[in-house]
Design an enzyme around this catalytic site. Structure first.
Site, mmCIF file in Angstrom:
data_model
loop_
_atom_site.group_PDB
_atom_site.id
_atom_site.type_symbol
_atom_site.label_atom_id
_atom_site.label_comp_id
_atom_site.label_asym_id
_atom_site.label_seq_id
_atom_site.Cartn_x
_atom_site.Cartn_y
_atom_site.Cartn_z
ATOM 1 C CG ASP A 4 -1.602 1.227 1.631
ATOM 2 O OD1 ASP A 4 -2.218 1.628 -0.060
ATOM 3 O OD2 ASP A 4 -3.234 1.241 2.014
ATOM 4 C CG ASP A 5 -0.296 5.188 0.056
ATOM 5 O OD1 ASP A 5 -0.639 4.355 -1.386
ATOM 6 O OD2 ASP A 5 -0.336 6.092 0.561
ATOM 7 C CB CYS B 82 -6.157 3.405 -1.973
ATOM 8 S SG CYS B 82 -5.128 3.666 -1.353
ATOM 9 N NE ARG C 230 -5.564 -0.299 -2.006
ATOM 10 C CZ ARG C 230 -5.189 -1.159 -1.417
ATOM 11 N NH1 ARG C 230 -5.502 -2.631 -1.011
ATOM 12 N NH2 ARG C 230 -3.891 -0.809 -1.021
ATOM 13 C CE LYS D 228 -6.479 0.614 0.820
ATOM 14 N NZ LYS D 228 -5.708 1.853 1.309
ATOM 15 C CG HIS E 45 -9.420 1.469 0.005
ATOM 16 N ND1 HIS E 45 -9.260 2.350 0.205
ATOM 17 C CD2 HIS E 45 -10.945 1.852 0.357
ATOM 18 C CE1 HIS E 45 -8.575 3.978 0.063
ATOM 19 N NE2 HIS E 45 -10.547 3.264 0.253
ATOM 20 C CB SER F 156 -7.882 3.757 3.925
ATOM 21 O OG SER F 156 -6.126 3.267 3.536
ATOM 22 C CG HIS G 46 -1.861 4.338 3.393
ATOM 23 N ND1 HIS G 46 -2.117 4.784 4.543
ATOM 24 C CD2 HIS G 46 -2.148 4.493 2.848
ATOM 25 C CE1 HIS G 46 -3.265 5.603 3.715
ATOM 26 N NE2 HIS G 46 -2.997 5.654 2.863
ATOM 27 C CG ASP H 165 -2.043 1.011 -3.274
ATOM 28 O OD1 ASP H 165 -1.038 1.272 -3.179
ATOM 29 O OD2 ASP H 165 -3.091 1.643 -2.862
ATOM 30 C CG ASN H 166 -1.877 4.166 -4.382
ATOM 31 O OD1 ASN H 166 -2.891 3.753 -4.521
ATOM 32 N ND2 ASN H 166 -0.876 4.860 -3.674
ATOM 33 C CE LYS I 276 -3.401 7.445 -1.812
ATOM 34 N NZ LYS I 276 -3.188 7.214 -0.270
#
Length: 540
Positions: free
Chosen positions: A69-70, A109, A113, A163, A165, A190, A269, A321-322, A342
């Site tokens: 995540d991130d 996010c 996903r 996660k 989301h 999140s 994240h 994810d990003n 992001k």
């Protein structure tokens, strides 16, 4: 030859199979009137894939999809960070296939996903603009087909941990168990979407950094469709996830069932957290500790596969994810040499680290072929024999990249902004080594960097002609090309424009799920029907 397995393949005479570019160099011999060839297993898989066939094995392969995540392009040790402690990820990168040009389909996010699980640009699914909130009325439409639903048709058992989301909805009707997953343990959104200022993020009692979202319920831990803990215990969360993942793998293999595990970590994240074994263990501070715990989870999954005896029959794919949330400064991650992070359509927002690992099937090395999270679903479908859904799929099968170190099928990547619209269309297009920006815009998620083009006050700016960059020579997008810089400038611009028009002409925007609004009464609560909300939604 492969050191582990050799197949004896009877050859057809005359052989009617189509010609391929593969060179198997088999050893041939005759036996009882038949011509046989001794073929290495890896080459056989490549040949069968080229012929549109599958490799007969004693059982269907396991599939483990791990999503950070991130996580930034420059955060992992194997991608160049000097002080990250990621030994398990580094080992998989050294023993598997590392991607240098791998992209998420979005810089946020929820849409990223959705694209990963469906193989479709999130605009088609209506996952725009922005992300889901705890009380969102919408979610990933139930008529979308996920990887889990594809594999269920092939007899797989499926589980998701971490996660989600992609919506919670009325009574949890958008949760993973309604999207093809047999089991789920995790947070529906999140982990910064709930007040966290009084929660402990690092033992023994280090409070979470910041306050996170206010005015909503405390963070819930959901098992299948029931809230089992509220608020969550950050310091015990990842060990619980790891136990869940291990138990799922061992149970599946004991039953002789092929399995699909989707492990969507919360790391790295904001706000960062970790359990006791990873606290104050790195030179990078809280983010480094969180990243090390993510790496530890990868190690736990690898151990579970080894203990179950299925490591050599399991595809593991790892990505993010990003890009990193640079507004958090050193706590936000690192995009390496890429521009911004992001929330933007610059490289740092959507270009991600990615690793594929399958002992005996994927040879070690680095690929510079263009690939995307959109390509995961069609690749898994090809490997398992699953039929693709009868809708537009934006991804491509990556088998040739993975198993033959060959050319990929993807020539283009399209960059939609965090709030896409039919009027503006895609903001940027990558075509081969070139990338054209038709619009640029900063984001609050990428604030605090020295580059002002990344900040929220870098307003929407159209470019005609588009800004053109050579990403092989200038991956940082610092030096836009001029017509005098390359002889085929006009041809490149024209080709990119044709690709852009072709995509946009065929793009059908689904009904926006975010525009359905939100209802605080939909927020998950461990005491359904209690009042006053959100304060009553907590364990005694």
């Amino acid at each position: 030859h492969s050191p582990s397995i050799t197949f004896f393949v009877p050859l057809c005479a005359p052989c009617t199979a189509p010609r391929t570019s593969l060179s198997l160099t088999p050893v041939q011999f005759h036996f009882r009137g038949l011509l046989f060839a001794v073929v290495p297993m890896a080459s056989l898989r490549s040949l069968l894939l080229a012929l549109g066939l599958s490799l007969p094995v004693t059982s269907s392969p396991g599939v483990v999809l791990i999503l950070a995540d991130d996580l930034g392009y420059g955060d992992l040790g194997c991608f160049g960070h000097p002080s990250s402690r990621t030994p398990n990820l580094d080992r998989l990168a050294a023993s598997g296939r590392r991607f240098s040009d791998f992209y998420s389909a979005s810089s946020l996010c929820s849409p990223s996903r959705a694209a990963l699980l469906t193989g479709r640009y999130p605009t088609r699914s209506g996952i725009y603009p922005g992300v889901f909130s705890p009380g969102s009325r919408g979610g990933l439409p139930l008529n979308e087909t996920t990887i889990a639903e594809l594999l269920k048709q092939q007899g797989y058992v499926t589980a998701m941990v971490g996660k989600w989301h992609l919506g919670y909805g009325l009574n949890g009707n958008y949760l993973p168990i309604h999207q093809g997953f047999d089991e789920f343990l995790g947070i529906p959104y999140s982990h910064d979407q709930g007040p966290c200022q009084n929660l402990t993020c690092f033992p023994p009692n280090i409070k979470c950094y910041g306050k996170c979202d206010q005015g909503v319920v405390l963070l819930p831990l959901v098992k299948n469709d029931k809230v089992v803990q509220q608020p969550i215990s950050f310091t015990k969360l990842t060990p619980a996830y790891d136990r869940f993942a291990r138990d799922f793998i061992l149970r599946a293999t004991k039953r002789g069932k092929p399995f699909f595990l989707y492990y969507a970590s919360h790391h790295t994240h904001y706000p960062q957290f970790a359990s006791a074994g990873f606290t104050r263990q790195t030179k990078r501070g809280p983010l480094g500790d969180a990243l090390m715990e993510f790496d530890g989870s990868v190690g736990q999954i690898m151990k579970a596969l080894h203990d179950a005896g299925v490591e050599n029959n399991t595809l593991i794919f790892i990505t993010s994810d990003n890009g990193p949330e640079l507004m958090r400064r050193s706590r936000g991650g690192n995009a390496g040499l890429l521009k911004c992070g992001k929330g933007t359509t610059y490289e740092g927002g959507m270009r991600e680290p990615a690793i594929a690992y399958w002992p005996g099937q994927i040879t070690p090395g680095v690929t510079h072929e263009l690939a995307s999270t959109l390509d995961v679903l069609p690749t898994i479908a090809r490997l398992t024999g699953a039929k693709l859904p009868q809708v537009k799929i934006d991804g491509y099968d990556m088998s040739e990249i993975l198993f033959n170190n060959g050319k990929g099928k993807r020539d283009t990547m399209f960059y939609y902004p965090f709030a896409p619209s039919k009027k503006l269309g895609v903001f940027a297009v990558r075509y081969g080594q070139y990338k054209a920006h038709y619009f640029t815009q900063g984001s609050s998620h990428s604030g605090s960097t020295p580059d002002r083009a990344c900040h929220w006050d870098a307003l929407l700016t159209p470019h005609d002609p588009p800004l053109l960059f050579d990403l092989e020579a200038d991956p940082s997008e610092n030096y836009p090309l001029r017509s005098s810089d390359i002889p085929n400038y006009s041809w490149i611009i024209d080709q990119i424009h044709k690709e852009k028009l072709m995509l946009e002409m065929g793009m059908e925007f689904g009904e926006s799920q975010m525009d359905k609004g939100f209802d605080p009464n939909l927020e998950p609560c461990i005491k359904p029907g209690c009042s006053p909300r959100p304060a009553c939604c907590a364990m005694n």
